[in-house]
Design an enzyme around this catalytic site. Structure first.
Site, PDB file in Angstrom:
ATOM      1  N   HIS A 128      -6.067   1.834  -1.289  1.00 18.61           N
ATOM      2  CA  HIS A 128      -6.074   0.485  -1.832  1.00 18.61           C
ATOM      3  C   HIS A 128      -4.629   0.063  -2.133  1.00 18.61           C
ATOM      4  O   HIS A 128      -3.754   0.903  -2.346  1.00 18.61           O
ATOM      5  CB  HIS A 128      -6.904   0.419  -3.112  1.00 18.61           C
ATOM      6  N   TYR A 188       0.840  -1.194   0.000  1.00 18.21           N
ATOM      7  CA  TYR A 188       0.000   0.000   0.000  1.00 18.21           C
ATOM      8  C   TYR A 188       0.880   1.250   0.000  1.00 18.21           C
ATOM      9  O   TYR A 188       1.918   1.278   0.678  1.00 18.21           O
ATOM     10  CB  TYR A 188      -0.897   0.039   1.240  1.00 18.21           C
ATOM     11  N   LYS A 248      -4.189  -4.473  -9.854  1.00 17.50           N
ATOM     12  CA  LYS A 248      -2.942  -4.297  -9.120  1.00 17.50           C
ATOM     13  C   LYS A 248      -1.773  -4.735 -10.005  1.00 17.50           C
ATOM     14  O   LYS A 248      -1.942  -5.565 -10.896  1.00 17.50           O
ATOM     15  CB  LYS A 248      -2.946  -5.102  -7.815  1.00 17.50           C
TER      16      LYS A 248
END
Length: 280
Positions: A225, A217, A256
């Site tokens: 997020h 993070y 991601k």
């Protein structure tokens, strides 16, 4: 980011080798150092849910090792014989109170079942049905059992019943080791990656459900997020191409970037990012 050793160490309890934090001030201390962990306990006011959890806090093995390296963690003191006897006495009294409550609730449950059968007999319009209900009512004293799973238990909502907690007042110093010398620590490669990313200001949590080692993070996980899924690999470790495609595809689905992290000589970590761009 350089963290200085603290004169007041956080108290770590080991439960089957899992490092746990119980004291509120310890949770605040590790959070101020950028260590997140995972809450495990239920909340007294809402125990039948798992969306919002409370103490204890489970630390990652890498978080425990980082605290130990910075001399910021120590094992909670072990109960002495006199203190342990007092605690056992409280546990025994609690079990006796619970058994007494179970017997009282069994009597109430039996009376409630009898009342229900008597109401059914009153409303029954057939003689055969009335006779069957009467026979059930006569046999109820011998056949009725109250399951322990139905026992109503009082849950403290303001203050726990056990006031005996000497470890809550203990001022711990870092010279109290958490583990013995022969107990294994976490994997070296994972810890080097964890320490390097934490030193760069990132917050890390476990990424088991995302197929990696850490979720990375840019700030506190309560506000941000995760941007990366960190996968720790040694420089000499061969990697299957299908595994790379699978983890890159997974990272794309959850929005991601997959980060391959390989510790090198001298503590330097090499990072390689993977992003899914489509099939050729």
């Amino acid at each position: 980011m350089e963290e200085r050793p603290s004169s007041r160490a956080v108290g770590v309890s080991l439960c089957d080798s899992a490092p746990l934090l119980w004291r509120v001030e310890d949770l605040q201390a590790v959070r101020s150092q950028g260590l997140v962990g995972a809450l495990l306990g239920s909340l007294p006011r809402i125990p039948r849910q798992n969306l919002r959890l409370g103490r204890p806090l489970l630390l990652l093995p890498e978080e425990e090792e980082l605290l130990t390296e910075h001399q910021a963690a120590a094992a909670l003191p072990v109960y002495q014989d006199r203190e342990g006897a007092e605690l056992r006495l409280q546990v025994k009294q609690h079990l006796e109170d619970q058994q007494r409550s179970y017997e009282e609730q069994s009597v109430l449950a039996l009376e409630d079942r009898k009342s229900a059968l008597q109401r059914a007999m009153t409303s029954s319009r057939t003689e055969s049905g009335d006779e069957a209900l009467r026979s059930r009512l006569e046999a109820l004293d011998q056949s009725f059992t109250f399951p322990r799973s139905a026992l109503a238990v009082q849950v403290s909502t303001a203050k726990a019943g056990l006031s005996y907690r000497p470890e809550a007042r203990a001022i711990l110093q870092a010279h109290r080791p958490i583990r013995g010398q022969d107990e294994p620590s976490c994997h070296t490669a994972r810890y080097q990656v964890f320490r390097d990313l934490r030193g760069r200001g990132f917050y890390l949590t476990s990424a088991g459900k995302f197929g990696g080692h850490f979720l990375v993070y840019p700030g506190d996980p309560l506000r941000f997020h995760a941007h990366f899924i960190a996968v720790c690999l040694s420089l000499e470790e061969p990697v299957c191409l299908l595994d790379l495609l699978a983890v890159a595809r997974l990272g794309s689905n959850v929005k991601k970037t997959v980060l391959l992290c390989s510790p090198g000589p001298g503590g330097r970590v090499q990072y390689t990012s993977l992003q899914w761009s489509g099939m050729v």
